[in-house]
Design a protein around this motif. Structure first.
Motif, PDB file in Angstrom:
ATOM      1  N   UNK A   1      -8.418 -10.510   1.355  1.00 26.46           N
ATOM      2  CA  UNK A   1      -8.713  -9.963   0.038  1.00 26.46           C
ATOM      3  C   UNK A   1     -10.179 -10.228  -0.303  1.00 26.46           C
ATOM      4  N   UNK A   2     -10.781  -9.315  -0.971  1.00 32.06           N
ATOM      5  CA  UNK A   2     -12.141  -9.523  -1.423  1.00 32.06           C
ATOM      6  C   UNK A   2     -12.199  -9.257  -2.920  1.00 32.06           C
ATOM      7  N   UNK A   3     -13.405  -9.243  -3.443  1.00 31.50           N
ATOM      8  CA  UNK A   3     -13.533  -9.047  -4.889  1.00 31.50           C
ATOM      9  C   UNK A   3     -13.335  -7.595  -5.297  1.00 31.50           C
ATOM     10  N   UNK A   4     -13.161  -6.696  -4.321  1.00 28.00           N
ATOM     11  CA  UNK A   4     -12.918  -5.306  -4.643  1.00 28.00           C
ATOM     12  C   UNK A   4     -11.495  -5.080  -5.142  1.00 28.00           C
ATOM     13  N   UNK A   5     -10.557  -5.897  -4.668  1.00 28.33           N
ATOM     14  CA  UNK A   5      -9.176  -5.796  -5.141  1.00 28.33           C
ATOM     15  C   UNK A   5      -8.502  -7.154  -5.027  1.00 28.33           C
ATOM     16  N   UNK A   6      -7.558  -7.401  -5.896  1.00 30.33           N
ATOM     17  CA  UNK A   6      -6.727  -8.596  -5.810  1.00 30.33           C
ATOM     18  C   UNK A   6      -5.280  -8.173  -6.004  1.00 30.33           C
ATOM     19  N   UNK A   7      -4.369  -8.962  -5.453  1.00 34.43           N
ATOM     20  CA  UNK A   7      -2.955  -8.624  -5.495  1.00 34.43           C
ATOM     21  C   UNK A   7      -2.172  -9.742  -6.157  1.00 34.43           C
ATOM     22  N   UNK A   8      -1.207  -9.358  -6.954  1.00 30.20           N
ATOM     23  CA  UNK A   8      -0.338 -10.305  -7.645  1.00 30.20           C
ATOM     24  C   UNK A   8       1.111  -9.940  -7.331  1.00 30.20           C
ATOM     25  N   UNK A   9       1.912 -10.934  -6.971  1.00 25.52           N
ATOM     26  CA  UNK A   9       3.312 -10.715  -6.625  1.00 25.52           C
ATOM     27  C   UNK A   9       4.209 -11.543  -7.542  1.00 25.52           C
ATOM     28  N   UNK A  10       5.338 -10.967  -7.938  1.00 26.59           N
ATOM     29  CA  UNK A  10       6.345 -11.693  -8.706  1.00 26.59           C
ATOM     30  C   UNK A  10       7.716 -11.348  -8.144  1.00 26.59           C
ATOM     31  N   UNK A  11       8.573 -12.335  -8.006  1.00 24.22           N
ATOM     32  CA  UNK A  11       9.942 -12.149  -7.510  1.00 24.22           C
ATOM     33  C   UNK A  11      10.787 -11.578  -8.639  1.00 24.22           C
ATOM     34  N   UNK A  12      11.448 -10.440  -8.399  1.00 24.55           N
ATOM     35  CA  UNK A  12      12.282  -9.802  -9.417  1.00 24.55           C
ATOM     36  C   UNK A  12      13.643 -10.489  -9.451  1.00 24.55           C
ATOM     37  N   UNK A  13      14.081 -10.863 -10.644  1.00 24.07           N
ATOM     38  CA  UNK A  13      15.406 -11.453 -10.838  1.00 24.07           C
ATOM     39  C   UNK A  13      16.092 -10.744 -12.000  1.00 24.07           C
ATOM     40  N   UNK A  14      17.417 -10.868 -12.034  1.00 22.32           N
ATOM     41  CA  UNK A  14      18.181 -10.243 -13.119  1.00 22.32           C
ATOM     42  C   UNK A  14      19.288 -11.174 -13.564  1.00 22.32           C
ATOM     43  N   UNK A  15      19.202 -11.635 -14.798  1.00 18.50           N
ATOM     44  CA  UNK A  15      20.238 -12.498 -15.385  1.00 18.50           C
ATOM     45  C   UNK A  15      21.036 -11.780 -16.462  1.00 18.50           C
ATOM     46  N   UNK A  16      20.751 -10.486 -16.678  1.00 15.90           N
ATOM     47  CA  UNK A  16      21.321  -9.795 -17.833  1.00 15.90           C
ATOM     48  C   UNK A  16      22.115  -8.533 -17.496  1.00 15.90           C
ATOM     49  N   UNK A  17      21.746  -7.798 -16.450  1.00 19.70           N
ATOM     50  CA  UNK A  17      22.304  -6.463 -16.239  1.00 19.70           C
ATOM     51  C   UNK A  17      23.221  -6.349 -15.023  1.00 19.70           C
ATOM     52  N   UNK A  18      23.416  -7.402 -14.269  1.00 24.23           N
ATOM     53  CA  UNK A  18      24.377  -7.385 -13.171  1.00 24.23           C
ATOM     54  C   UNK A  18      23.846  -6.970 -11.808  1.00 24.23           C
ATOM     55  N   UNK A  19      22.549  -6.861 -11.649  1.00 28.08           N
ATOM     56  CA  UNK A  19      22.003  -6.542 -10.331  1.00 28.08           C
ATOM     57  C   UNK A  19      22.099  -7.780  -9.436  1.00 28.08           C
ATOM     58  N   UNK A  20      22.582  -7.595  -8.223  1.00 20.76           N
ATOM     59  CA  UNK A  20      22.681  -8.706  -7.281  1.00 20.76           C
ATOM     60  C   UNK A  20      21.334  -8.906  -6.580  1.00 20.76           C
ATOM     61  N   UNK A  21      21.167 -10.069  -5.956  1.00 20.84           N
ATOM     62  CA  UNK A  21      19.943 -10.339  -5.198  1.00 20.84           C
ATOM     63  C   UNK A  21      19.777  -9.317  -4.076  1.00 20.84           C
ATOM     64  N   UNK A  22      20.885  -8.934  -3.457  1.00 18.82           N
ATOM     65  CA  UNK A  22      20.845  -7.942  -2.383  1.00 18.82           C
ATOM     66  C   UNK A  22      20.377  -6.586  -2.910  1.00 18.82           C
ATOM     67  N   UNK A  23      20.873  -6.176  -4.055  1.00 17.57           N
ATOM     68  CA  UNK A  23      20.464  -4.900  -4.649  1.00 17.57           C
ATOM     69  C   UNK A  23      18.977  -4.919  -4.994  1.00 17.57           C
TER      70      UNK A  23
END
Length: 95
Positions: A1-23
């Motif tokens: 990565x350089x100063x031209x672009x940066x990347x941010x990652x977040x793990x998606x979780x669901x505690x409210x709508x019933x989506x499983x980790x597999x889904x």
């Protein structure tokens, strides 16, 4: 990565709508973008992660505050992101 672009990652979780980790791992969206001030942000969901790519990049201090991956780090922390807390994911998931 350089100063031209940066990347941010977040793990998606669901505690409210019933989506499983597999889904959530099977979840892939088409990229969208937004323009804020002098930056373009391309964002999408893929294999259970919410990815944001910022162009141009940020200063070192800004990257540290935003949990953006640094190339010289040997460990990576992926903060959780609830579907309900992200307007894009909520819209795509129909909740």
């Amino acid at each position: 990565m350089n100063h031209q672009q940066v990347q941010k990652y977040q793990k998606i979780v669901d505690s409210y709508f019933g989506y499983t980790a597999s889904a959530l791992r099977d979840f892939i969206t088409a990229p969208e973008f937004k323009i804020e001030a002098d930056k373009v942000c391309i964002y999408f969901a893929m294999e259970g992660y919410f990815v944001e790519i910022f162009m141009p990049g940020f200063t070192h201090g800004q990257r540290a505050r935003m949990n953006i991956i640094e190339r010289k780090k040997t460990t990576v922390f992926f903060p959780y992101m609830e579907i309900k807390d992200n307007l894009f994911l909520s819209k795509v998931c129909g909740v």
